[in-house]
Write a protein that holds these residues in place. Structure first.
Motif, PDB file in Angstrom:
ATOM      1  N   ASN A  55       0.803  -1.220   0.000  1.00 17.66           N
ATOM      2  CA  ASN A  55       0.000   0.000   0.000  1.00 17.66           C
ATOM      3  C   ASN A  55       0.836   1.271   0.000  1.00 17.66           C
ATOM      4  OD1 ASN A  55      -2.514  -1.211  -0.161  1.00 17.66           O
ATOM      5  ND2 ASN A  55      -2.544  -1.596   2.030  1.00 17.66           N
ATOM      6  N   LYS A  56       2.149   1.148   0.152  1.00 22.69           N
ATOM      7  CA  LYS A  56       3.038   2.303   0.139  1.00 22.69           C
ATOM      8  C   LYS A  56       3.772   2.462  -1.192  1.00 22.69           C
ATOM      9  CE  LYS A  56       3.657   1.674   5.040  1.00 22.69           C
ATOM     10  NZ  LYS A  56       4.462   1.069   6.072  1.00 22.69           N
ATOM     11  N   LEU A  57       3.628   1.494  -2.074  1.00 15.06           N
ATOM     12  CA  LEU A  57       4.377   1.507  -3.334  1.00 15.06           C
ATOM     13  C   LEU A  57       3.662   2.332  -4.398  1.00 15.06           C
ATOM     14  CD1 LEU A  57       5.413  -2.246  -3.477  1.00 15.06           C
ATOM     15  CD2 LEU A  57       6.603  -0.329  -2.406  1.00 15.06           C
ATOM     16  N   GLU A  58       4.463   2.922  -5.293  1.00 18.89           N
ATOM     17  CA  GLU A  58       3.875   3.791  -6.314  1.00 18.89           C
ATOM     18  C   GLU A  58       4.284   3.456  -7.740  1.00 18.89           C
ATOM     19  OE1 GLU A  58       4.098   7.901  -5.391  1.00 18.89           O
ATOM     20  OE2 GLU A  58       3.551   7.588  -3.291  1.00 18.89           O
ATOM     21  N   THR A  59       5.267   2.560  -7.920  1.00 18.44           N
ATOM     22  CA  THR A  59       5.685   2.221  -9.279  1.00 18.44           C
ATOM     23  C   THR A  59       5.569   0.722  -9.519  1.00 18.44           C
ATOM     24  OG1 THR A  59       8.030   1.823  -8.787  1.00 18.44           O
ATOM     25  CG2 THR A  59       7.377   4.111  -9.252  1.00 18.44           C
ATOM     26  N   LYS A  60       5.458   0.383 -10.782  1.00 14.67           N
ATOM     27  CA  LYS A  60       5.365  -1.021 -11.179  1.00 14.67           C
ATOM     28  C   LYS A  60       6.612  -1.785 -10.753  1.00 14.67           C
ATOM     29  CE  LYS A  60       6.326  -2.683 -15.302  1.00 14.67           C
ATOM     30  NZ  LYS A  60       6.361  -3.064 -16.711  1.00 14.67           N
ATOM     31  N   ASN A  61       7.784  -1.190 -10.926  1.00 12.35           N
ATOM     32  CA  ASN A  61       9.020  -1.877 -10.550  1.00 12.35           C
ATOM     33  C   ASN A  61       9.087  -2.134  -9.057  1.00 12.35           C
ATOM     34  OD1 ASN A  61       9.996  -2.115 -13.153  1.00 12.35           O
ATOM     35  ND2 ASN A  61      11.124  -0.202 -13.072  1.00 12.35           N
ATOM     36  N   GLU A  62       8.614  -1.192  -8.251  1.00 12.13           N
ATOM     37  CA  GLU A  62       8.586  -1.407  -6.806  1.00 12.13           C
ATOM     38  C   GLU A  62       7.688  -2.588  -6.457  1.00 12.13           C
ATOM     39  OE1 GLU A  62       9.254   3.113  -5.060  1.00 12.13           O
ATOM     40  OE2 GLU A  62       7.214   2.436  -5.495  1.00 12.13           O
ATOM     41  N   VAL A  63       6.544  -2.665  -7.110  1.00 10.88           N
ATOM     42  CA  VAL A  63       5.606  -3.767  -6.855  1.00 10.88           C
ATOM     43  C   VAL A  63       6.232  -5.094  -7.259  1.00 10.88           C
ATOM     44  CG1 VAL A  63       3.362  -4.764  -7.456  1.00 10.88           C
ATOM     45  CG2 VAL A  63       3.554  -2.302  -7.061  1.00 10.88           C
ATOM     46  N   ILE A  64       6.824  -5.143  -8.431  1.00 11.40           N
ATOM     47  CA  ILE A  64       7.423  -6.384  -8.922  1.00 11.40           C
ATOM     48  C   ILE A  64       8.577  -6.818  -8.011  1.00 11.40           C
ATOM     49  CG2 ILE A  64       8.785  -7.388 -10.810  1.00 11.40           C
ATOM     50  CD1 ILE A  64       6.871  -5.940 -12.731  1.00 11.40           C
ATOM     51  N   ASN A  65       9.397  -5.872  -7.593  1.00 11.51           N
ATOM     52  CA  ASN A  65      10.507  -6.223  -6.691  1.00 11.51           C
ATOM     53  C   ASN A  65       9.992  -6.788  -5.379  1.00 11.51           C
ATOM     54  OD1 ASN A  65      12.465  -5.422  -8.529  1.00 11.51           O
ATOM     55  ND2 ASN A  65      12.638  -3.368  -7.683  1.00 11.51           N
ATOM     56  N   LEU A  66       8.970  -6.151  -4.802  1.00 12.33           N
ATOM     57  CA  LEU A  66       8.418  -6.640  -3.542  1.00 12.33           C
ATOM     58  C   LEU A  66       7.747  -7.999  -3.735  1.00 12.33           C
ATOM     59  CD1 LEU A  66       8.007  -6.062  -0.536  1.00 12.33           C
ATOM     60  CD2 LEU A  66       5.843  -4.974  -1.130  1.00 12.33           C
ATOM     61  N   LEU A  67       7.047  -8.172  -4.841  1.00  9.35           N
ATOM     62  CA  LEU A  67       6.428  -9.476  -5.140  1.00  9.35           C
ATOM     63  C   LEU A  67       7.486 -10.572  -5.189  1.00  9.35           C
ATOM     64  CD1 LEU A  67       3.824  -8.646  -7.916  1.00  9.35           C
ATOM     65  CD2 LEU A  67       3.362  -9.901  -5.811  1.00  9.35           C
ATOM     66  N   ASN A  68       8.570 -10.305  -5.905  1.00 13.53           N
ATOM     67  CA  ASN A  68       9.629 -11.316  -6.019  1.00 13.53           C
ATOM     68  C   ASN A  68      10.240 -11.635  -4.657  1.00 13.53           C
ATOM     69  OD1 ASN A  68       9.665 -11.994  -8.821  1.00 13.53           O
ATOM     70  ND2 ASN A  68      10.460  -9.962  -9.212  1.00 13.53           N
ATOM     71  N   GLU A  69      10.484 -10.619  -3.852  1.00 11.80           N
ATOM     72  CA  GLU A  69      11.018 -10.839  -2.503  1.00 11.80           C
ATOM     73  C   GLU A  69      10.039 -11.660  -1.666  1.00 11.80           C
ATOM     74  OE1 GLU A  69      12.090  -7.152  -0.608  1.00 11.80           O
ATOM     75  OE2 GLU A  69      13.289  -6.517  -2.311  1.00 11.80           O
ATOM     76  N   PHE A  70       8.760 -11.287  -1.725  1.00 10.07           N
ATOM     77  CA  PHE A  70       7.743 -11.976  -0.959  1.00 10.07           C
ATOM     78  C   PHE A  70       7.627 -13.442  -1.379  1.00 10.07           C
ATOM     79  CE2 PHE A  70       3.167 -13.192  -0.651  1.00 10.07           C
ATOM     80  CZ  PHE A  70       3.100 -13.302   0.736  1.00 10.07           C
ATOM     81  N   PHE A  71       7.567 -13.715  -2.666  1.00 11.54           N
ATOM     82  CA  PHE A  71       7.407 -15.090  -3.144  1.00 11.54           C
ATOM     83  C   PHE A  71       8.638 -15.935  -2.856  1.00 11.54           C
ATOM     84  CE2 PHE A  71       3.489 -13.751  -4.912  1.00 11.54           C
ATOM     85  CZ  PHE A  71       2.774 -14.898  -5.180  1.00 11.54           C
ATOM     86  N   GLN A  72       9.811 -15.321  -2.747  1.00  5.63           N
ATOM     87  CA  GLN A  72      11.017 -16.074  -2.407  1.00  5.63           C
ATOM     88  C   GLN A  72      10.965 -16.563  -0.960  1.00  5.63           C
ATOM     89  OE1 GLN A  72      14.449 -13.719  -3.337  1.00  5.63           O
ATOM     90  NE2 GLN A  72      14.144 -13.914  -5.534  1.00  5.63           N
ATOM     91  N   THR A  73      10.181 -15.916  -0.120  1.00  3.75           N
ATOM     92  CA  THR A  73      10.086 -16.326   1.290  1.00  3.75           C
ATOM     93  C   THR A  73       9.081 -17.461   1.502  1.00  3.75           C
ATOM     94  OG1 THR A  73       8.348 -14.741   1.905  1.00  3.75           O
ATOM     95  CG2 THR A  73      10.641 -13.983   2.025  1.00  3.75           C
ATOM     96  N   LEU A  74       8.303 -17.776   0.476  1.00  2.92           N
ATOM     97  CA  LEU A  74       7.259 -18.806   0.622  1.00  2.92           C
ATOM     98  C   LEU A  74       7.795 -20.195   0.381  1.00  2.92           C
ATOM     99  CD1 LEU A  74       4.357 -16.962  -1.196  1.00  2.92           C
ATOM    100  CD2 LEU A  74       4.818 -17.050   1.247  1.00  2.92           C
TER     101      LEU A  74
END
Length: 74
Positions: A55-74
């Protein structure tokens, strides 16, 4: 309901985000996409923490980076 691997799910989310950005522009798409991310990550480990960060992100790249980090923890 179909079961998807984490990799498939991540690919679907990224494709959806890319299409949203293409159709609506990055600023609008990223803000609107936050609700979709809540659905996509529902019931995944630490998903509430992830949603708070998204909810704090504003760019597509920020979202994709956070998604990749999040999915790596699963």
């Amino acid at each position: 309901m179909a079961q998807y691997s984490l990799k498939e799910k991540l690919d679907i989310i990224e494709e959806h985000l890319n299409l949203a950005v293409y159709n609506k522009g990055e600023s609008v798409a990223v803000k609107e996409f936050r609700k979709h991310l809540s659905y996509y990550t529902k019931n995944l480990k630490n998903s509430s923490e992830f949603r708070n960060l998204v909810n704090k992100l504003e760019t597509k790249n920020e979202v994709i980076n956070l998604l990749n980090e999040f999915f790596q923890t699963l």
